[in-house]
Design an enzyme around this catalytic site. Structure first.
Site, mmCIF file in Angstrom:
data_model
loop_
_atom_site.group_PDB
_atom_site.id
_atom_site.type_symbol
_atom_site.label_atom_id
_atom_site.label_comp_id
_atom_site.label_asym_id
_atom_site.label_seq_id
_atom_site.Cartn_x
_atom_site.Cartn_y
_atom_site.Cartn_z
ATOM 1 N N GLU A 1 0.813 -1.206 0.000
ATOM 2 C CA GLU A 1 0.000 0.000 0.000
ATOM 3 C C GLU A 1 0.853 1.265 0.000
ATOM 4 O O GLU A 1 0.347 2.354 -0.273
ATOM 5 C CB GLU A 1 -0.921 0.018 1.231
ATOM 6 C CG GLU A 1 -2.077 -0.975 1.180
ATOM 7 C CD GLU A 1 -1.676 -2.411 1.532
ATOM 8 O OE1 GLU A 1 -0.474 -2.666 1.738
ATOM 9 O OE2 GLU A 1 -2.575 -3.266 1.601
ATOM 10 N N TRP B 1 -1.001 -7.479 26.292
ATOM 11 C CA TRP B 1 -0.749 -8.080 25.005
ATOM 12 C C TRP B 1 0.708 -8.396 24.805
ATOM 13 O O TRP B 1 1.599 -7.833 25.425
ATOM 14 C CB TRP B 1 -1.374 -7.290 23.871
ATOM 15 C CG TRP B 1 -0.961 -5.879 23.779
ATOM 16 C CD1 TRP B 1 -1.546 -4.821 24.356
ATOM 17 C CD2 TRP B 1 0.150 -5.411 23.066
ATOM 18 N NE1 TRP B 1 -0.874 -3.699 24.061
ATOM 19 C CE2 TRP B 1 0.168 -4.035 23.275
ATOM 20 C CE3 TRP B 1 1.132 -6.013 22.284
ATOM 21 C CZ2 TRP B 1 1.154 -3.244 22.700
ATOM 22 C CZ3 TRP B 1 2.099 -5.236 21.715
ATOM 23 C CH2 TRP B 1 2.099 -3.873 21.932
#
Lengths: 589, 589
Positions: A368, A480
């Site tokens: 991208e 996390w």
């Protein structure tokens, strides 16, 4: 597209309602832009002195300054820049004579060749768009991408005729097929308009490439996520020219090492269908360096080509680089500089490359982003506390790249080496979206920044370290865990060839990390116990959290990868996340 | 402006009627541009993902990658890039608080300083235009330029208050004067709004610089020809950004020598009012290198600063470089790289610089071209037959520069090292004309190319050599003579410090060359006879035509120069062309 109406994908707290700040941010940008008085705006409309940024403008320097420098395709073809520019003209004449014009889409299915390089230039320069076909996709995906792109013309190597023969009936827009072949004449029942070299040979070697709008579509490429159909990123002439200039100045300006300069010899190890081989053939051309194209990837051929042609600058994904190093059988490559990208570089690859004389370093970007965003070149500022493992980090922004690690409100996080958030960017060469896919496009661009879906942190030297893909983040007990940190740690064990870490669902902790490991051939030292000890030691030393120690380690022959060589974590989760272990143990059990 | 209606200035055959081909060429370019289908044009209007090329975008790399790198002003002031960006914000707040807004013109009269560098960024970044005042012009010319530019605001160093006091009454548009001073508080009867540092100190160190049209006027500067009033060249944000990127990639990409990279320490020897010091402070900033600003030019101070701050990259005109070398008194400058520009580099300057350890090389450009067009870096292509004196040539094009030597019909001449014509260019950073001067603008741009009025030739390696300014061309007996060749030849004599050659009218031959020479102090060897012998020897060897030997040699104390240090050939012609010699002798008499 009304960006302000979109819900913000809140990756820390899925399910929370959209944050109100973002609409406001976008609104503010749109409303408060400085209005320049009309009499201070110059060159708004094309005129005799306007200079649109077109791909053709990249040819001035090599043609003027290095006309006799070589462009080489395996041992089959050699030309000079002067010859190359003549062949660009021939390709444009050929395509024009076949009926291709401005606005057409011309697709290419080829190995890495001078023909591909010619298409990088001739197709956009005549006002058409180049569609680079990812030849590693399934027939289904290739058919979808070709049809979706609207390609009217296909340049196809003989090796891919079997694919084309299968999917041809599904390509109603395809009007003409040009056959590419190397040594063997190919046979096909398909209606081709002729063979590339034969068609080229009768064309004049000069073509008057006109000026046109620099925002004209130049190239497109289909990227495969782990879900859904391939998605088309796309780039304008202006974007390619600016990416080329910024990449050239970023790569060249390093004081001594980790650089690319006019004296180098270039050979890509990234396939040319993949975001124009990371845009580096454009950079190589702008600089007028000798270029070497290897055809179909064969590690032992690369080793020979590098030696024979004196290659000094390359780039590729870790898996490919690993194969080349293995094929070298300990041979040294003094003076070869390699940019590793696409996945985080495993430490042992870095060590082996350095030991073989290679100046290896990371480049970070994605399809991208055209793709280059950062380079891990050692910074020049004296007295700076550069991390020893700088080559393994994503590194430092190249010119014009506005790169931030942000929180949920798009506020930049402190550059303290600790605060983790999503990496978002502005740069003049980012895809505006995925063609014909409004939903995915809207998720990509939020608040005026392209969202990479990579989680990272930036330290006080400006160095970016990636922590995880957002979708690969492992959330355990409310905290996390970085799968990339764990992967690098496991891969540092001498008995490990490759290691991937994914989340497995867990009733008690939400998710728990599990590892999938490939052992090195002939080395049985990477036992489950040895790896757990390795990780636990790091946890004891406070280098990773204790809850990051993987619950399970699966030993496999090979790790599933995507078509561009990255771990396919979607498949890994499917295969391993549910496997056995009905009773989850805690990390330290 | 209807360019096609213009007569072509035919410099070989003055008086001939305009050539018909040019109108046709322009017409053709305008009419035949490829029309891109609308659905293939992307990013035509500003949007959430557009990225205008604005001066502010040059700050991403240094701020992210070299925040603690230094910016130094003499021994008076030091800051870091982080501090510098804070000061840019302070200057913008200060100007805004004084009433300056987008579209205003802010002029600066200062020595080379951090304050000037701050103005390079803050003024354009807030949407205003920076006007750089050439402090070497006459009061008359300064008053004209300030008024013509429409400057509402002036930042003026105390040293220039005497000038301002004289001309102030003639500046009705000037609303506010900010005083710049170093150590001594200045006194003036003029109404100032305050002193720079005092005004800055109270401002916040963050400013939200908005996006706006990249074609907005950013900077302007008045160039003095040898005739008429100063003329304003002007550059947009887009032009400055593209010049910076191309200059950075061109300068950095040299394999080893003649380069500028992130490890360098930068000090300009070109005054900052002169086309933003050739645009190189922008390049230095993009790269995040240490920058050193020397204040008022004093050769002995430069020698000290270079040693003290470890300077490794500079640029300036030959006269200034010569003064610095002389002040060094034989001291070596190992590792100092210097770009010489503005005039052709005399061979003895090159030899002396090399002998003192300096890697000196030429850069070519002009005020109208922002300025960089070419650099004399040794090409990297192996086996290339690079001229030994490559450092003295104009060199090779930097990226994006479409540079040609053309005949009267604008056809490119062969690159054979022989064919001489006018140097014309396209590049994305050329002034569109002279503001408010249609006649001069129309002479500058013809057939879609900017006409440099330099005569040159290009060899097979792409190397450009300048032969003369068109207006300085000497036409004798129907043939023409290169004054630059003759000047370089005379300057190569050990007894010659400087030599200028101009045309004197001659009834028999039309014009004849005459020389004006400054002897080296304490060296009387450059007698008229010695110099004539030197030239004649070259003529005998066929290296210059026999009719090029000057008719007369005038020995002087100093050669008249323009405000930017070039030989003022208009003055020289007035002084010497008519002098004595009523009976013209032929060159070989």
């Amino acid at each position: 597209m009304d960006l302000s109406a979109l819900p913000y994908r809140n990756f820390w707290h899925p399910g929370r309602s959209p944050l109100p700040t973002l609409g406001a941010l976008i609104q503010e940008r749109q409303e408060t832009n400085v209005q320049t008085p009309e009499d201070r705006v110059i060159e708004r409309t094309p005129s005799a002195y306007s200079y649109p940024l077109l791909v053709k403008q990249l040819l001035h320097t090599p043609l003027a300054n290095a006309p006799d420098q070589e462009i080489v395709y395996r041992d089959l073809f050699r030309t000079t820049y002067r010859g190359f520019v003549g062949r660009i003209a021939q390709q444009a004449h050929m395509l024009q004579s076949l009926g291709v014009g401005a606005g057409d889409v011309v697709a290419v299915m080829d190995w890495d060749s001078h023909r591909y390089l010619e298409s990088y230039f001739a197709v956009p320069m005549m006002g058409a768009a180049l569609m680079m076909v990812n030849i590693r996709l399934s027939n289904e995906q290739i058919a979808y991408a070709l049809d979706h792109s609207g390609a009217t013309t296909l340049l196809v190597h003989a090796d891919f005729l079997p694919v084309l023969e299968v999917i041809h009936a599904r390509l109603p827009q395809l009007q003409r097929i040009v056959l590419l072949q190397d040594t063997q004449p190919a046979q096909t029942p398909l209606p081709t308009v002729g063979e590339y070299e034969a068609l080229m040979a009768v064309q004049p070697t000069a073509f008057e490439f006109r000026d046109f709008d620099e925002n004209t579509l130049a190239t497109t490429f289909y990227t495969t996520g782990t879900t859904g159909l391939p998605k088309a990123v796309y780039f304008s002439h202006r974007q390619i020219v600016l990416h080329t200039l910024a990449a050239a100045s970023g790569l060249a300006a390093s004081p001594q090492h980790q650089r690319f300069h006019r004296g180098d010899v270039y050979l890509p190890l990234t396939p040319m269908f993949h975001v124009h081989a990371w845009g580096l053939p454009f950079v190589a051309t702008l600089m007028g360096v000798k270029q070497v194209y290897p055809g179909r990837f064969r590690p032992e051929h690369i080793v020979d080509l590098v030696a024979r042609e004196g290659v000094t600058f390359s780039h590729g994904v870790p898996t490919v680089l690993q194969m080349v190093l293995a094929a070298a059988k300990g041979r040294r490559f003094e003076g070869w500089k390699i940019v590793s990208g696409g996945s985080v570089m495993p430490p042992h690859l870095c060590q082996e490359a350095l030991a073989q004389g290679i100046d290896i370093f990371t480049g970070y970007g994605m399809s991208e982003t055209c793709p280059l965003l950062t380079l891990a070149q050692r910074p020049a500022q004296p007295g700076l506390d550069v991390p020893d493992d700088f080559r393994l980090t994503a590194g430092w922004s190249v010119p014009l790249v506005d790169l931030r690690v942000v929180d949920e409100s798009l506020h930049a996080l402190p550059r303290d080496g600790k605060a983790v958030g999503e990496v978002v960017v502005r740069a003049p060469w980012l895809t505006q979206g995925y063609r014909g896919n409004a939903e995915a496009s809207e998720a990509l661009w939020q608040g005026g920044y392209l969202h990479t879906q990579d989680m990272g942190r930036i330290d006080a030297t400006g160095c970016l370290r990636l922590v995880d893909r957002i979708k690969d983040v492992i959330k355990t007990g409310g905290e996390w865990v970085s799968s990339l940190d764990l992967e690098q740690l496991l891969a540092a064990h001498p008995g490990v060839a490759e290691a991937a870490v994914v989340a497995a669902p867990c009733e008690r902790w939400g998710e728990r990390p599990i590892a999938v490991v490939v052992r090195r051939p002939g080395n049985a030292s990477a036992t489950e116990q040895a790896l757990r000890t390795l990780v636990l030691e790091q946890a004891e030393r406070g280098l990773i959290p204790r809850y990051a120690v993987p619950d399970r380690i699966h030993f496999v022959e090979a790790i599933d990868k995507t078509s561009v060589g990255k771990f396919d974590k979607k498949v890994l989760r499917q295969k391993f996340a549910q496997a056995s272990a009905p009773e989850h143990q805690t990390a330290l059990a």
